[in-house]
Motif scaffolding. Structure first.
Motif, mmCIF file in Angstrom:
data_model
loop_
_atom_site.group_PDB
_atom_site.id
_atom_site.type_symbol
_atom_site.label_atom_id
_atom_site.label_comp_id
_atom_site.label_asym_id
_atom_site.label_seq_id
_atom_site.Cartn_x
_atom_site.Cartn_y
_atom_site.Cartn_z
ATOM 1 N N TYR A 13 0.813 -1.223 0.000
ATOM 2 C CA TYR A 13 0.000 0.000 0.000
ATOM 3 C C TYR A 13 0.834 1.254 0.000
ATOM 4 O O TYR A 13 0.318 2.348 0.078
ATOM 5 C CB TYR A 13 -0.943 -0.025 1.210
ATOM 6 N N THR A 80 -5.724 4.975 14.354
ATOM 7 C CA THR A 80 -6.667 4.134 15.097
ATOM 8 C C THR A 80 -5.946 3.003 15.817
ATOM 9 O O THR A 80 -6.524 2.348 16.676
ATOM 10 C CB THR A 80 -7.737 3.499 14.172
ATOM 11 N N PRO A 284 -2.590 -0.504 9.706
ATOM 12 C CA PRO A 284 -2.147 -1.402 10.782
ATOM 13 C C PRO A 284 -2.490 -2.849 10.451
ATOM 14 O O PRO A 284 -3.457 -3.121 9.735
ATOM 15 C CB PRO A 284 -2.940 -0.905 11.996
ATOM 16 N N PHE A 288 -6.519 -9.426 15.117
ATOM 17 C CA PHE A 288 -7.485 -10.503 15.391
ATOM 18 C C PHE A 288 -7.292 -11.591 14.341
ATOM 19 O O PHE A 288 -6.573 -11.391 13.358
ATOM 20 C CB PHE A 288 -8.916 -9.951 15.348
ATOM 21 N N PRO B 215 -6.769 -6.103 2.996
ATOM 22 C CA PRO B 215 -5.839 -5.651 4.049
ATOM 23 C C PRO B 215 -5.895 -4.135 4.295
ATOM 24 O O PRO B 215 -5.633 -3.685 5.398
ATOM 25 C CB PRO B 215 -4.473 -6.076 3.512
ATOM 26 N N LYS B 217 -8.536 -2.462 4.355
ATOM 27 C CA LYS B 217 -9.816 -2.166 4.993
ATOM 28 C C LYS B 217 -9.913 -2.792 6.387
ATOM 29 O O LYS B 217 -10.844 -2.495 7.131
ATOM 30 C CB LYS B 217 -10.983 -2.704 4.153
ATOM 31 N N ARG B 218 -8.976 -3.655 6.702
ATOM 32 C CA ARG B 218 -9.069 -4.413 7.944
ATOM 33 C C ARG B 218 -9.076 -3.530 9.190
ATOM 34 O O ARG B 218 -9.648 -3.877 10.208
ATOM 35 C CB ARG B 218 -7.894 -5.397 8.043
ATOM 36 N N TRP B 219 -8.394 -2.374 9.090
ATOM 37 C CA TRP B 219 -8.335 -1.489 10.257
ATOM 38 C C TRP B 219 -9.728 -0.986 10.653
ATOM 39 O O TRP B 219 -9.922 -0.545 11.775
ATOM 40 C CB TRP B 219 -7.411 -0.301 9.964
ATOM 41 N N PHE B 221 -12.263 -2.911 10.856
ATOM 42 C CA PHE B 221 -12.996 -4.050 11.394
ATOM 43 C C PHE B 221 -12.611 -4.327 12.845
ATOM 44 O O PHE B 221 -11.461 -4.152 13.246
ATOM 45 C CB PHE B 221 -12.704 -5.294 10.546
#
Lengths: 301, 301
Positions: A13, A80, A284, A288, B215, B217-219, B221
């Motif tokens: 990214y 976040t 990040p 989980f 990946p 977008k995972r932040w 969740f």
């Protein structure tokens, strides 16, 4: 928690550009800390580093806007997850130099949720009961945010000096207080980017006349703007002092020639981009079990 | 000082559209005050009033964005001259319904300087020491501003009800307190526009899965998002009560089907436009002698 500054950018990214490279525009526009500043020696109509004329610069600014939005999302996402880093863009300049226009055209590319914008006006009675940095601290961006100051604590060594609002000794002490303040910000993870929008006396006249001539622009005009022009040399001197005494490696001043609006917008966007690229914020990692969550979601009815 | 509500729109800067017309979308999406709300009876994938499918709606939304920006400038300009009117857009909806996306795509068309955006999170310890409206009052827009609440005081009758954060009697009293609060806002010149982004259980699942799969977008969740889904029926019921008990002529709720992001963005933008057109803010007249100012500007050297 800051991201390790020397972590190489290798994830999928990253923006693709080399990280922390010496980028040309920052080098071109930065005022050297501690060196005397003579504003008259800087051409207000110059366009250093521009990718071409107006059309080419507008097109490049639009591309920069999209890149800024992507990096802003990464900065926010990192915030976040504990990354405390954030950006503070300080815009200063004479009336009509385009502080508001820069917010509209440059910051307008960003997700407004992640921006914290404040326009500082003449201090209120309550604000005057505190030290001059009190109201500024209250408007600072939080982790992951991009803060934008339209005017700032610098007014307290600009209009305050020119209009003799406080004794000279108080003004004198403020340069050091500002420097301490900005160093503290930098140490707390704030990237401070200060832009002086450098306008000519003649171009200000043209812009004020335009405000008078267009009924939909008249609300921006006040006869007091003409009175302020009589103090132009005093303001230029006050700016020279501020730019000279409060330019530090951790909070540099950039001198942005502002007679051309398209250049001003392109340059501020570009400066912001170069700093964000250097920060190189990362999405990040998941904290989980992704596969397990996936299964749980598919299982439920 | 409010502008007289019955002043006809005749100046050169009006948007051209008839003022205060009955506009279709408001009529289509508004929940009738006091009437029972049954969310299951409203199709989350519906597109009432849309100018066509996705492409046509995106194109129309872009045009709406430009109109919004022009009206926002007039609202702001009027605010500088004593017009106290302002707008408050309240966005509510289940996780992933697109509150943040709406801010990005609709509010993103506006000048960020004139927007006051706040995302309400779980109350802090300090906020909990006050009544539930305390923190909300602090984030209200000023004259000429457009305020946007991403979540709001409604959380105090939604999550607070579902999670039993306060006794039922306290929840019961809050509906009336919210109604009083919003009536007070309306009487002070605030146009309150409340949008419930209505999403289906299945579409939320798809969106959560997408967040897991990407990946970048995972932040967004959290496994807690899945736990919340177990309470879906309780949330729907809490929403039904809130929409029914707090829908007033001066602060209506609009039910915006939100399974299609393009429709959601188009609809919220359109609702905002219709309200701004009705407000019909005007550039204030010059409070000074234009010709004299012109001469003074040209005379000085």
């Amino acid at each position: 928690m800051h991201a390790p500054p020397d972590a190489p950018s290798k994830d999928a990214y990253a923006e693709g550009a080399p990280v922390a490279r010496k980028s040309e525009l920052r080098e071109l526009l930065r005022l050297a800390p501690g060196e005397p500043v003579e504003l008259a020696a800087h051409d207000t109509a110059a366009t250093p580093g521009a990718p071409g004329g107006k059309q080419a610069s507008l097109a490049d600014a639009a591309r920069t806007g999209k890149k800024l939005a992507r990096l802003q999302e990464r900065l926010w996402a990192a915030g976040t997850a504990g990354d405390r880093r954030r950006v503070l863009l300080v815009l200063q300049g004479m009336d009509t130099s385009g502080k508001g226009g820069t917010v509209k055209h440059v910051i307008g590319h960003l997700d407004p949720s992640g921006c914290r914008i404040h326009a500082f006006k003449a201090p209120t009675a309550q604000e005057l009961r505190h030290d001059f940095l009190w109201r500024v601290r209250r408007e600072l961006p939080g982790p992951g945010e991009i803060g934008i100051f339209d005017r700032s604590h610098y007014e307290d060594v600009l209009v305050a000096r020119v209009r003799h609002l406080v004794p000279p000794a108080v003004i004198g002490s403020r340069y050091g207080l500002i420097d301490d303040f900005e160093r503290g910000l930098a140490e707390d993870g704030v990237t401070v980017i200060k832009c002086f929008l450098h306008l000519s006396f003649e171009e200000q006249r043209r812009r004020l006349l335009r405000r008078l001539d267009r009924p939909d622009k008249r609300w921006k005009f006040s006869p007091a703007d003409i009175d302020e022009r009589a103090l132009w040399p005093a303001y230029q001197e006050a700016y020279e002092l501020a730019l000279e005494r409060c330019s530090a490696p951790y909070a540099p001043w950039y001198l942005v020639p502002a007679d051309h609006k398209w250049y001003r917008d392109w340059a501020v966007g570009r400066l912001l981009l170069e700093h964000l690229r250097e920060l190189d914020p990362r999405y990040p990692p998941a904290g989980f079990d992704v596969a397990e969550c996936r299964e749980r979601l598919l299982r439920e009815t």
